[in-house]
Design an enzyme around this catalytic site. Structure first.
Site, PDB file in Angstrom:
ATOM      1  N   ARG A  26       0.819  -1.207   0.000  1.00 23.26           N
ATOM      2  CA  ARG A  26       0.000   0.000   0.000  1.00 23.26           C
ATOM      3  C   ARG A  26       0.856   1.262   0.000  1.00 23.26           C
ATOM      4  NH1 ARG A  26      -5.260  -1.258   3.875  1.00 23.26           N
ATOM      5  NH2 ARG A  26      -5.357  -3.509   3.479  1.00 23.26           N
ATOM      6  N   SER A  27       2.160   1.086  -0.064  1.00 21.02           N
ATOM      7  CA  SER A  27       3.060   2.239  -0.012  1.00 21.02           C
ATOM      8  C   SER A  27       2.791   3.256  -1.123  1.00 21.02           C
ATOM      9  CB  SER A  27       4.518   1.776  -0.059  1.00 21.02           C
ATOM     10  OG  SER A  27       4.849   1.088   1.127  1.00 21.02           O
ATOM     11  N   THR A  71      11.118  -3.447   1.146  1.00 26.27           N
ATOM     12  CA  THR A  71      10.440  -4.379   2.024  1.00 26.27           C
ATOM     13  C   THR A  71      11.137  -5.729   1.903  1.00 26.27           C
ATOM     14  OG1 THR A  71       8.277  -5.244   2.659  1.00 26.27           O
ATOM     15  CG2 THR A  71       8.700  -5.003   0.287  1.00 26.27           C
ATOM     16  N   LYS A  75      15.799  -5.731   3.038  1.00 27.47           N
ATOM     17  CA  LYS A  75      16.296  -4.807   4.057  1.00 27.47           C
ATOM     18  C   LYS A  75      17.764  -5.049   4.429  1.00 27.47           C
ATOM     19  CE  LYS A  75      11.641  -4.080   5.817  1.00 27.47           C
ATOM     20  NZ  LYS A  75      10.708  -4.160   6.969  1.00 27.47           N
ATOM     21  N   ASP A 111      11.209   1.659  10.219  1.00 27.35           N
ATOM     22  CA  ASP A 111      10.317   0.705  10.882  1.00 27.35           C
ATOM     23  C   ASP A 111      10.319   0.907  12.395  1.00 27.35           C
ATOM     24  OD1 ASP A 111       9.442  -0.582   8.574  1.00 27.35           O
ATOM     25  OD2 ASP A 111      11.044  -2.083   8.636  1.00 27.35           O
ATOM     26  N   GLY A 134       8.596 -14.218  16.653  1.00 27.35           N
ATOM     27  CA  GLY A 134       9.335 -14.198  15.399  1.00 27.35           C
ATOM     28  C   GLY A 134      10.745 -13.680  15.633  1.00 27.35           C
ATOM     29  N   ALA A 135      11.612 -13.922  14.636  1.00 26.16           N
ATOM     30  CA  ALA A 135      13.018 -13.563  14.810  1.00 26.16           C
ATOM     31  C   ALA A 135      13.642 -12.987  13.552  1.00 26.16           C
ATOM     32  CB  ALA A 135      13.819 -14.793  15.266  1.00 26.16           C
ATOM     33  N   ARG A 159       9.880 -20.255  16.172  1.00 26.44           N
ATOM     34  CA  ARG A 159       9.750 -21.689  15.889  1.00 26.44           C
ATOM     35  C   ARG A 159      11.072 -22.401  16.157  1.00 26.44           C
ATOM     36  NH1 ARG A 159       4.984 -22.718  13.604  1.00 26.44           N
ATOM     37  NH2 ARG A 159       3.912 -21.062  12.445  1.00 26.44           N
ATOM     38  N   GLY A 244      -0.912  -4.283  11.577  1.00 23.55           N
ATOM     39  CA  GLY A 244       0.289  -3.557  11.212  1.00 23.55           C
ATOM     40  C   GLY A 244       0.035  -2.275  10.446  1.00 23.55           C
TER      41      GLY A 244
END
Length: 285
Positions: A26-27, A71, A75, A111, A134-135, A159, A244
């Site tokens: 949507r940027s 994105t 990154k 971010d 998450g990592a 995980r 988000g």
């Protein structure tokens, strides 16, 4: 139009967001709304670029380009491509914004600031403890954001807990008590949970239930798949859960600041109107 000292050589008018996948982004809507308010005739497109194709795609750009939004999975590659990075990019090893200058690419991580602003909108002030699910790169930005908000203790669940070792080390370097564990670990109560898992991540119902019972305020960085199993569990309990989208909005605002003035923490002239226009574009008004 604002312009920071030393950025007068910026003449390009083309901008874009790159990543893979990219069709959902949507940027372009957000940036177009901002530049319309600011009265600048810049174009902002999207392009599917994967990690392998990033170097050649970057080298093909000419002087008409002003900058890029990046994105996943670009990154880390953006960080490597930049000749200079800001403090948040250094802290995360991730760049989601590249500004083209005569001396080379300047990299920024917006971010982190986007997460801070989104959590503030949820009413989160300084809190003692947090949990990150998450990592990956977004989890790293969440870690730095939580540090900026004064969180002293953070638990990273993944995980594969070993994948969070780098985050644990970064947390310690930031002065935080940080630990890692599996997603199905015993969940103690925290004030804030930031979920950076994919929207289609399958979590066992008992894990989701346990996380919600002990998770405080939830910010789930997913926005294409909503509600998630996590957000649904939070909502069922009457707890605060946000997607988000606020993070996307506020990180994009900081990108606009970079492209306009070369500084993500310096507010724009008439920023309230810019932010309002971007917010309307985000929800399709």
């Amino acid at each position: 139009m604002q312009r920071a000292p030393g950025l007068g050589m910026l003449t390009g008018t083309r901008l874009a967001v790159w990543g893979d996948p990219i069709a959902h982004s949507r940027s372009p809507l957000l940036h177009a709304a901002a530049y319309n308010v600011l009265g600048v005739a810049w174009t902002y497109d999207r392009r599917r670029v994967d990690e392998a194709g990033f170097p050649s795609a970057l080298s093909s750009l000419d002087a008409s380009w002003r900058g890029l939004s990046l994105t996943m999975p670009l990154k880390p590659a953006g960080f490597q491509a930049a000749v200079e990075v800001d403090a948040r990019a250094r802290a995360t090893g991730a760049v989601n914004t590249l500004l083209f200058e005569r001396r080379g690419l300047r990299g920024y991580n917006t971010d982190v600031g986007g997460i801070v602003a989104a959590l503030r909108e949820l009413g989160v002030g300084e809190v003692p403890s947090a949990r990150i699910l998450g990592a990956g790169a977004t989890a790293t930005s969440a870690l730095v954001a939580l540090s900026e908000m004064g969180v002293g203790s953070v638990e990273i669940l993944a995980r594969r807990p070993e994948a969070a070792n780098d985050l644990v080390a970064r947390g310690a370097a930031l002065g935080m008590h940080s630990t890692a564990g599996p997603l199905d670990a015993r969940h103690h109560a925290v004030d804030v949970t930031v979920a950076t898992l994919p929207g289609d991540a399958a979590l066992a119902p008992d894990v989701v239930s346990s996380l919600a019972d002990a998770g405080g305020v939830l910010m789930d960085v997913v926005y294409g798949t909503w509600p998630t199993s996590l957000s649904a569990a939070w909502t069922e309990r009457g707890l605060t859960a946000a997607s988000g989208l606020p993070m996307l909005l506020h990180q994009a605002l900081r990108q606009v600041r970079v492209f306009v003035a070369g500084e993500q923490d310096q507010p724009l002239d008439d920023e309230a109107r810019v932010l309002a226009a971007m917010r309307r574009a985000l929800v399709g008004e």
